[in-house]
Design an enzyme around this catalytic site. Structure first.
Site, PDB file in Angstrom:
ATOM      1  N   ARG A  41       7.513 119.338  63.593  1.00 27.07           N
ATOM      2  CA  ARG A  41       7.407 120.539  62.752  1.00 27.07           C
ATOM      3  C   ARG A  41       8.074 121.716  63.441  1.00 27.07           C
ATOM      4  NH1 ARG A  41       1.863 121.828  59.618  1.00 27.07           N
ATOM      5  NH2 ARG A  41       2.592 119.884  58.695  1.00 27.07           N
ATOM      6  N   LYS A  77       2.180 114.287  67.344  1.00 28.65           N
ATOM      7  CA  LYS A  77       2.811 115.367  66.581  1.00 28.65           C
ATOM      8  C   LYS A  77       3.609 116.249  67.526  1.00 28.65           C
ATOM      9  CE  LYS A  77       3.031 116.886  62.321  1.00 28.65           C
ATOM     10  NZ  LYS A  77       3.056 116.041  61.111  1.00 28.65           N
ATOM     11  N   ASP A 115       9.222 116.590  59.325  1.00 28.38           N
ATOM     12  CA  ASP A 115       8.022 117.300  58.869  1.00 28.38           C
ATOM     13  C   ASP A 115       8.513 118.664  58.368  1.00 28.38           C
ATOM     14  OD1 ASP A 115       4.898 116.920  59.135  1.00 28.38           O
ATOM     15  OD2 ASP A 115       5.277 118.995  59.647  1.00 28.38           O
ATOM     16  N   THR A 151       5.938 109.017  49.808  1.00 27.88           N
ATOM     17  CA  THR A 151       4.714 109.828  49.895  1.00 27.88           C
ATOM     18  C   THR A 151       4.165 110.084  48.486  1.00 27.88           C
ATOM     19  OG1 THR A 151       5.487 110.846  51.926  1.00 27.88           O
ATOM     20  CG2 THR A 151       3.763 112.015  50.733  1.00 27.88           C
ATOM     21  N   GLY A 179       7.633 121.288  45.739  1.00 34.59           N
ATOM     22  CA  GLY A 179       8.675 120.921  46.691  1.00 34.59           C
ATOM     23  C   GLY A 179       9.109 119.489  46.468  1.00 34.59           C
ATOM     24  N   GLY A 182       5.916 117.324  45.634  1.00 32.83           N
ATOM     25  CA  GLY A 182       5.210 117.842  44.459  1.00 32.83           C
ATOM     26  C   GLY A 182       5.965 117.581  43.166  1.00 32.83           C
ATOM     27  N   ALA A 233       1.408 121.773  48.861  1.00 33.72           N
ATOM     28  CA  ALA A 233       2.118 122.848  49.578  1.00 33.72           C
ATOM     29  C   ALA A 233       1.767 122.732  51.059  1.00 33.72           C
ATOM     30  CB  ALA A 233       1.743 124.201  48.992  1.00 33.72           C
ATOM     31  N   ALA A 255      -0.500 117.326  50.888  1.00 32.93           N
ATOM     32  CA  ALA A 255      -0.515 118.361  51.931  1.00 32.93           C
ATOM     33  C   ALA A 255      -1.403 117.926  53.101  1.00 32.93           C
ATOM     34  CB  ALA A 255      -1.001 119.684  51.359  1.00 32.93           C
TER      35      ALA A 255
END
Ligand SMILES: NC(=O)c1ccc[n+]([C@@H]2O[C@H](COP(=O)([O-])OP(=O)(O)OC[C@H]3O[C@@H](n4cnc5c(N)ncnc54)[C@H](O)[C@@H]3O)[C@@H](O)[C@H]2O)c1
Length: 338
Positions: A41, A77, A115, A151, A179, A182, A233, A255
């Site tokens: 991320r 992560k 990510d 996903t 996004g 979504g 989101a 999310a």
């Protein structure tokens, strides 16, 4: 931002990138099932400590996600904590090289993927620089490509299990975040006859949503009367206050870290709202990447494995019901047993 109170992981390594000057936190929560995996991320944080906290929280969630999905991996992560302001995007190539170096320093105990703030192309560069520990490179470069469709497929499997034995046709579904994941969820729900209401902070997405047949709103969908709420989101959407005002019967979405803390899951359970934890619902992308890139699955086999998220969802919901647990407690118990 809430601090992570106890350290339950194996490794937290924080370095300052020599090229970018950005603080990079790599957290390995567990390697008990195999090398840790989890996305990379790049995001602005109030401080590097907040970034490190996010890495710790997200890596722990990845351990549960991998265990519930039956993958031979633990959770990890990477977070590159950009300064809240004043970051020069021209330094991004240096940051990617810094990330590759930070990940390589863990000697293969952790493998990364895309990510928030990173792409398949970034994974190709990290893969090239650190000799092969990044998932979801573009397909033409030998990876499994973007994980968004997988996903979305997994969320839809979880959603279907959540409304079972009913169907989604005719249900009023609110999607927060239009996004890459979504919008695929919206499209599929509309094809299946649901009434879809969408919101996104980016108002420029409205025409696309309306072209698909969704209704655009600027209202707070958490408080709207809905059959299903889909958080697609950023994390932390559900707080004690918003859970107390939530108007949906079922919450399921991609999310990460949807609840601000575990008390929120109790509020939802006590109000009779079914929340399918994101560690269950959002596993499609990682199942696809590991299945295709490591386990030798073809697309059909990977999809079948993603569709099995419906069975995991049903098992978690049944376990929670039988034991009087919140769904996240039930997911944790099943993950530990698996
Ligand atoms: N892409 C994947 O494969 C994957 C896998 C697992 C989990 N997730 C998680 O699912 C979520 C969505 O992923 P994505 O790839 O679609 O991300 P994305 O960045 O493509 O889309 C997120 C959308 O949410 C919108 N948004 C941000 N804050 C908002 C807010 N407060 N209210 C309304 N809209 C807001 C953004 O404008 C954007 O359009 C993220 O939390 C991500 O971490 C994604």
């Amino acid at each position: 931002m809430n601090r992570t109170e106890s350290f339950t992981g194996e490794t937290l390594r924080v370095v300052r990138g020599t090229r970018s000057g950005v603080a990079i936190a790599v957290a390995i929560h567990s390697t008990a099932r195999g090398p840790a995996i989890g996305g990379c991320r790049i995001k602005a944080y109030p401080s590097w400590r907040d970034g490190a906290d996010d890495a710790l929280r997200l890596s722990a969630a990845m351990t549960m996600k991998c265990a519930l999905a039956g993958l031979p991996h633990g959770g990890g992560k990477t977070v590159a904590a950009l300064p809240a302001e004043g970051w020069d995007p021209a330094r991004r190539p240096g940051l990617i090289a810094d990330l590759a170096e930070a990940i390589a320093a863990l000697g293969g105990r952790y493998r990364t993927g895309p990510d928030i703030g990173t792409t398949s192309e970034d994974m190709a560069e990290i893969h090239r620089l650190e000799h092969g520990w990044a998932f979801c490179r573009p397909e033409e470069q030998g990876g499994s490509g973007t994980s968004s469709a997988a996903t979305a497929r997994g969320v839809l499997a979880a959603l279907q299990a959540g409304v079972s034995p009913g169907s989604v046709a005719g249900l009023r579904v609110g999607v927060i975040g239009f996004g890459s994941v979504g919008r695929l969820i919206c499209q599929s729900l509309l094809e299946r006859g649901a009434q879809v209401v969408v919101t996104d902070v980016d108002g420029g997405l409205r025409p696309l949503a309306e072209r698909l047949g969704a209704t655009w709103t600027t209202a707070d969908l958490v408080r709207e009367p809905l059959d299903v709420l889909v958080p697609a989101a950023t994390g932390g959407l559900l707080t004690a206050e918003s859970a107390a005002a939530c108007g949906a019967s079922l919450i399921v979405g991609p999310a990460n870290n949807q609840i601000a803390d575990e008390d929120v899951a109790t509020v939802l359970r006590d109000r009779g709202i079914t929340w399918i934890p994101d560690v269950v619902a959002s596993a499609g992308g990682i199942i696809h990447a590991v299945g295709r890139e490591e386990l030798g699955m073809d697309e059909a086999a990977a999809n079948a494995r993603i569709d099995a998220i419906a069975d995991t969802t049903s098992a978690v919901l049944a376990h929670a019901r039988e034991r009087g647990l919140t769904t996240v407690q039930a997911a944790r118990e099943l993950a530990a047993a698996g």
